[in-house]
Design a protein around this motif. Structure first.
Motif, PDB file in Angstrom:
ATOM      1  N   UNK A 112       1.203   8.621  -2.309  1.00 27.01           N
ATOM      2  CA  UNK A 112       0.842   7.327  -2.881  1.00 27.01           C
ATOM      3  C   UNK A 112       0.562   6.321  -1.769  1.00 27.01           C
ATOM      4  N   UNK A 113      -0.554   5.590  -1.867  1.00 29.32           N
ATOM      5  CA  UNK A 113      -0.824   4.562  -0.858  1.00 29.32           C
ATOM      6  C   UNK A 113       0.116   3.356  -0.984  1.00 29.32           C
ATOM      7  N   UNK A 114       0.844   3.282  -2.104  1.00 23.64           N
ATOM      8  CA  UNK A 114       1.808   2.210  -2.327  1.00 23.64           C
ATOM      9  C   UNK A 114       3.171   2.831  -2.641  1.00 23.64           C
ATOM     10  N   UNK A 115       3.854   3.372  -1.624  1.00 25.26           N
ATOM     11  CA  UNK A 115       5.103   4.085  -1.882  1.00 25.26           C
ATOM     12  C   UNK A 115       6.244   3.124  -2.172  1.00 25.26           C
ATOM     13  N   UNK A 116       7.255   3.573  -2.918  1.00 26.85           N
ATOM     14  CA  UNK A 116       8.452   2.744  -3.115  1.00 26.85           C
ATOM     15  C   UNK A 116       9.224   2.629  -1.809  1.00 26.85           C
ATOM     16  N   UNK A 134      -6.741  -1.109  -2.108  1.00 31.34           N
ATOM     17  CA  UNK A 134      -7.471  -1.498  -0.890  1.00 31.34           C
ATOM     18  C   UNK A 134      -7.047  -0.736   0.356  1.00 31.34           C
ATOM     19  N   UNK A 135      -5.783  -0.365   0.458  1.00 25.05           N
ATOM     20  CA  UNK A 135      -5.300   0.306   1.656  1.00 25.05           C
ATOM     21  C   UNK A 135      -5.962   1.666   1.880  1.00 25.05           C
ATOM     22  N   UNK A 136      -6.576   2.244   0.855  1.00 23.80           N
ATOM     23  CA  UNK A 136      -7.204   3.554   0.993  1.00 23.80           C
ATOM     24  C   UNK A 136      -8.351   3.543   1.993  1.00 23.80           C
TER      25      UNK A 136
END
Length: 408
Positions: free
Chosen positions: A234-238, A296-298
């Motif tokens: 995931x590009x947005x990990x916990x 966006x981080x991708x």
């Protein structure tokens, strides 16, 4: 001197499972190089990248201790999908060992690093994938993924070999009444794997079927026990996610380590298009989920040179993907080191078409797992892997197929 190539599988990774090989048809292309020794790494399916890289380090160290890799030999790594992140994490671990004042029992593993000459990344989610961002929901993991995988494991264990094989025939009769599923090769792969768990054809075939059953059981247990790789992708990990190279935004430091040790590197990135007029289609659904509102981080829109056409480039947008990974997220460490090919996520590892007849003397089959409309075929597959082989030899991808210039 031998060149050793280790092929690292990605998410759900395995060497062979039932009738399915992860890297299908690669051996027949690469065996033309008699100096190339192939090793297929049996990965952990959904464990964290950190855990998988630790296993890869131990695997390579064992090859060295057994003298399969000898002094003077070269080592080359190719990673597909999450397998590429495993390689990056392995390199990070090597760097940590080099910099540590007290290296401990893993110090001997650094001997392998001295033999490493190249790494190649194939369809790798270097900064994650939008699909994992949507799938990495605590509720889904707790109430859907783990219970479902545990149910599959317990059902397979309870049915034993014969019951598992019988269940595949029952499921096939029920599911294939739906015409929409007639061309779903991933269903064929699943059912063929179940069907291969039991055989009455003789002692040898029976032993192979029994081994296939326990391979399947072990794979399902691993899947049900550890799903950490979803967070890694995931590009947005916990905040409590394990460390993953997909969350590291410092490619320059990794590049310096590679160049310091004389390790060549390159990335082959993949992009495909959805099928026109087919809404109810596995590839189209995966493509749409991966393309929708990309994080966006991708990565950003950029042009990348084509692998098969040295003089042309393809403009990529954040929504472009191969059915699993956003193509711009595969760019690493920079666009100059990347080459794009028109293919879906499974095409490049040999699953671009389905075998229409059984292969004599082999239980394995080729499946078109994603069944996209990429147009990727056998000549394209061979051209791709011959370029990978050329890179191992020290040549550039674009040197393959060129006519040598005449002297004078």
């Amino acid at each position: 001197m031998n060149r050793h190539l280790v092929l690292v599988p990605g998410f759900g990774g395995f060497d062979a499972l039932g009738t399915l090989r992860y890297y299908e048809g690669v051996t027949s292309v690469l065996e033309r190089d008699e100096s190339l020794v192939l090793h297929y790494f049996p990965n952990l399916p959904m464990a964290s990248v950190s855990t998988r890289a630790q296993q890869l380090l131990a695997f390579l160290d064992e090859r060295w201790r057994r003298r399969e890799i000898r002094k003077g030999d070269e080592l080359h790594l190719v990673g597909h999908s999450t397998g590429g992140l495993d390689i990056r994490q392995l390199l990070l671990r090597y760097r940590e060992l080099e910099e540590a004042p007290n290296k401990g029992p893993e110090a001997a593993a650094l001997q392998v690093l001295g033999h490493l000459r190249s790494v190649q990344f194939l369809s790798v989610p270097q900064r994650g994938t939008n699909l994992a961002a949507k799938a990495n929901q605590p509720v889904l993991r707790a109430l859907v993924y783990r219970p479902l995988l545990r149910l599959l494991y317990e059902s397979t264990r309870g049915l034993r070999e014969r019951g598992t094989a019988t269940s595949s025939r029952f499921i096939r009769r029920v599911l294939l009444r739906n015409r929409r599923l007639e061309s779903a090769n991933w269903i064929d792969a699943f059912l063929d794997t179940l069907d291969g768990c039991y055989s009455l054809e003789g002692p040898y075939q029976g032993a192979l079927a029994r081994a296939a059953y326990f391979d399947l059981l072990r794979w399902l247990l691993h899947m049900a026990s550890d799903t950490s790789a979803i967070s890694d992708l995931s590009p947005l990990p916990p905040s409590d996610a394990p460390p993953s190279p997909a969350h590291v935004d410092d490619p320059e430091r990794e590049r310096q380590f590679l160049e310091q040790h004389g390790i060549r590197y390159a990335s082959i990135i993949t992009v495909a298009r959805p099928k026109a007029g087919q809404w109810f289609d596995v590839f189209n659904r995966l493509y749409a989920m991966t393309a929708h509102a990309p994080v966006p981080r991708l990565g950003h829109a950029q042009a990348v040179q084509r692998l098969m056409e040295p003089t042309s480039a393809r403009m990529l947008t954040p929504a472009d993907n191969d059915g699993v990974v956003n193509t711009v997220a595969q760019v690493w460490p920079d666009a100059d080191s990347c080459y794009v090919v028109e293919a879906d996520h499974g095409d490049v590892i040999g699953h671009f078409q389905s075998d229409t007849v059984e292969r004599p003397g082999s239980k394995f089959r080729r499946y078109d797992l994603l069944n996209s409309s990429s147009g990727f075929d056998q000549p394209a597959f061979e051209a791709l892997w011959l370029r990978i082989s050329a890179f191992i030899e020290g040549r550039a991808y674009h040197d393959v197929g060129r006519t040598p210039r005449r002297a004078g």
